[in-house]
Design a protein around this motif. Sequence first.
Motif, PDB file in Angstrom:
ATOM      1  N   ILE A 325      33.468  47.734  31.276  1.00  0.00           N
ATOM      2  CA  ILE A 325      34.751  47.046  31.116  1.00  0.00           C
ATOM      3  C   ILE A 325      34.666  45.972  30.031  1.00  0.00           C
ATOM      4  N   ASP A 326      33.599  45.183  30.037  1.00  0.00           N
ATOM      5  CA  ASP A 326      33.468  44.115  29.050  1.00  0.00           C
ATOM      6  C   ASP A 326      33.449  44.657  27.623  1.00  0.00           C
ATOM      7  N   ALA A 327      32.823  45.820  27.441  1.00  0.00           N
ATOM      8  CA  ALA A 327      32.717  46.398  26.099  1.00  0.00           C
ATOM      9  C   ALA A 327      33.944  47.220  25.712  1.00  0.00           C
ATOM     10  N   ASN A 328      34.749  47.647  26.708  1.00  0.00           N
ATOM     11  CA  ASN A 328      35.881  48.535  26.430  1.00  0.00           C
ATOM     12  C   ASN A 328      37.100  48.150  27.270  1.00  0.00           C
ATOM     13  N   PRO A 329      37.631  46.949  27.103  1.00  0.00           N
ATOM     14  CA  PRO A 329      38.750  46.514  27.948  1.00  0.00           C
ATOM     15  C   PRO A 329      40.036  47.304  27.717  1.00  0.00           C
ATOM     16  N   HIS A 330      40.087  48.087  26.619  1.00  0.00           N
ATOM     17  CA  HIS A 330      41.295  48.844  26.308  1.00  0.00           C
ATOM     18  C   HIS A 330      41.429  50.112  27.137  1.00  0.00           C
ATOM     19  N   LEU A 331      40.367  50.561  27.803  1.00  0.00           N
ATOM     20  CA  LEU A 331      40.415  51.845  28.506  1.00  0.00           C
ATOM     21  C   LEU A 331      41.518  51.853  29.555  1.00  0.00           C
ATOM     22  N   GLU A 332      42.167  52.993  29.666  1.00  0.00           N
ATOM     23  CA  GLU A 332      43.328  53.107  30.543  1.00  0.00           C
ATOM     24  C   GLU A 332      42.979  52.852  32.003  1.00  0.00           C
ATOM     25  N   CYS A 333      41.805  53.280  32.436  1.00  0.00           N
ATOM     26  CA  CYS A 333      41.463  53.195  33.854  1.00  0.00           C
ATOM     27  C   CYS A 333      40.780  51.892  34.237  1.00  0.00           C
ATOM     28  N   VAL A 334      40.751  50.913  33.359  1.00  0.00           N
ATOM     29  CA  VAL A 334      40.113  49.636  33.677  1.00  0.00           C
ATOM     30  C   VAL A 334      40.751  48.996  34.901  1.00  0.00           C
ATOM     31  N   THR A 335      42.076  48.986  34.971  1.00  0.00           N
ATOM     32  CA  THR A 335      42.738  48.301  36.075  1.00  0.00           C
ATOM     33  C   THR A 335      42.435  48.954  37.424  1.00  0.00           C
ATOM     34  N   SER A 336      42.507  50.297  37.473  1.00  0.00           N
ATOM     35  CA  SER A 336      42.220  50.977  38.739  1.00  0.00           C
ATOM     36  C   SER A 336      40.753  50.824  39.114  1.00  0.00           C
ATOM     37  N   SER A 337      39.868  50.765  38.123  1.00  0.00           N
ATOM     38  CA  SER A 337      38.444  50.559  38.397  1.00  0.00           C
ATOM     39  C   SER A 337      38.192  49.166  38.962  1.00  0.00           C
ATOM     40  N   LEU A 338      38.900  48.176  38.458  1.00  0.00           N
ATOM     41  CA  LEU A 338      38.778  46.818  38.993  1.00  0.00           C
ATOM     42  C   LEU A 338      39.249  46.756  40.444  1.00  0.00           C
ATOM     43  N   ILE A 339      40.290  47.513  40.773  1.00  0.00           N
ATOM     44  CA  ILE A 339      40.748  47.565  42.164  1.00  0.00           C
ATOM     45  C   ILE A 339      39.670  48.175  43.052  1.00  0.00           C
ATOM     46  N   CYS A 340      38.993  49.204  42.546  1.00  0.00           N
ATOM     47  CA  CYS A 340      37.881  49.795  43.309  1.00  0.00           C
ATOM     48  C   CYS A 340      36.791  48.758  43.586  1.00  0.00           C
ATOM     49  N   LEU A 341      36.448  47.972  42.560  1.00  0.00           N
ATOM     50  CA  LEU A 341      35.447  46.922  42.755  1.00  0.00           C
ATOM     51  C   LEU A 341      35.907  45.909  43.795  1.00  0.00           C
ATOM     52  N   ALA A 342      37.174  45.541  43.724  1.00  0.00           N
ATOM     53  CA  ALA A 342      37.695  44.568  44.683  1.00  0.00           C
ATOM     54  C   ALA A 342      37.686  45.121  46.101  1.00  0.00           C
ATOM     55  N   LEU A 343      38.032  46.393  46.259  1.00  0.00           N
ATOM     56  CA  LEU A 343      38.026  47.005  47.588  1.00  0.00           C
ATOM     57  C   LEU A 343      36.616  47.095  48.153  1.00  0.00           C
ATOM     58  N   GLY A 344      35.655  47.474  47.311  1.00  0.00           N
ATOM     59  CA  GLY A 344      34.269  47.503  47.779  1.00  0.00           C
ATOM     60  C   GLY A 344      33.794  46.127  48.171  1.00  0.00           C
ATOM     61  N   SER A 345      34.178  45.114  47.393  1.00  0.00           N
ATOM     62  CA  SER A 345      33.793  43.739  47.702  1.00  0.00           C
ATOM     63  C   SER A 345      34.421  43.284  49.011  1.00  0.00           C
ATOM     64  N   ALA A 346      35.698  43.640  49.211  1.00  0.00           N
ATOM     65  CA  ALA A 346      36.383  43.251  50.442  1.00  0.00           C
ATOM     66  C   ALA A 346      35.717  43.866  51.661  1.00  0.00           C
ATOM     67  N   ALA A 347      35.278  45.121  51.545  1.00  0.00           N
ATOM     68  CA  ALA A 347      34.610  45.774  52.665  1.00  0.00           C
ATOM     69  C   ALA A 347      33.307  45.070  53.031  1.00  0.00           C
TER      70      ALA A 347
END
Length: 417
Positions: A325-347
């Motif tokens: 993400i840091d190297a490629n913030p333009h990628l389309e799936c960055v936002t959904s990937s961040l949600i995945c990280l947040a969900l894993g963290s919440a669990a």
Amino acid sequence: MAQRRPGRPSPAPPALLRIFEPFTGAYVLDEVRSPLGVVLWQSVHDVVLWSSTPLDRRGALWSPAAAEVRARHLREVEMEDQLRGWLRVVARILEGSGPAEADEVAGACRRISDWAEGRGLPQTAIWYAQAVALLAPTVAEHACTVGALCRRASEYTRAMTWYSRSIGLARRRADRRTYARAYRGIGQILMYQGSYDAAEQAFDRAFKSARRAGIRDVAAQALHDLFTVAVETGRTAEAEELARRTFSAYPSAHPRLPALAHDVAVFWMLNGSPARALPVLQAVLPTLRDLSDRLYTISGIARAAGAVGDQVTFLSAWTETWGIIDANPHLECVTSSLICLALGSAALDDRERVEVAAGYALQLATARGQEQVANDARALLKGESPPRADVLPQADPVADLLATRIVQRIRTRHSRV
């Protein structure tokens, strides 16, 4: 005013070359801040001007010394040899001895666009793809390519104009493959924006068009899209059926098979089966080369690992996801990937990581108009994340068999590469 004859196809609508850029190709200069960027900008600017000028007036566009100056720049500026060769082909339009062949210039621009995309330069890739589309304005495939590049760069408004143009051109030329591909692209934009009903209609149109024309690979991809909409709208039984149909429709060597495996695994996570999802994602990851696919899958591993309480796997996936993400913030799936990280963290009850991932997801999703992702991020920031899924869900023999078959096919496919 002349009336259009009944039955005659409507003209293809025009597309937007730029929206916020102050001048043609400005983002190329912003993206490549070096002498090479200047040459890339000058070259694509020249092609856009040349392609929009009548043939009998092109000779007066540049001074007699323009070709010599460009040749010197191409000799002196540091760049890859293959790129230098393509830019020399483009530079032929500056020569006063005769008009360059548009198809040769278009071929060089297409290769430069591919080169730029492969090096993480999305705006440069878009501008050179637009140059190709301007040089061959009746070819639907070129317009569709621009639409796809804009979509992947999250420039949804510009992408929609190019997809619409592609559909119009494809209809006039009976190009059914591009027609279906363009409707898939429109559906993907609508889905990212949370317009699921409209997205489903676009995907269904793509599927039926491809199926009638016998274009099996595009039909399978459209089924994949329909599966995704069913998942997002909570139609579990329909999603399960579409998952099986799509898996059967994809050939073993199809490049989208790993993406399907990932999406089915996410579907299982959403329905309380992260333990079934995790090995599928882990089997998929070694097969991926595309950055977007890797990002989406690694973040999915983080989510599944968090759900089953595997902190070691979660932390490894968290670190790798942020690196992309840091190297490629333009990628389309960055936002959904961040949600995945947040969900894993919440669990894992890691509120600090939830706030980091969901906060950045909210920022990007708001800027991109991704309403559903933004709502998910807000919910996570408020502590409204779903509870940890059952690590040992009720047995589902059909789903277990599909998971086993997916892992086997993915591993077999990878071993043959």
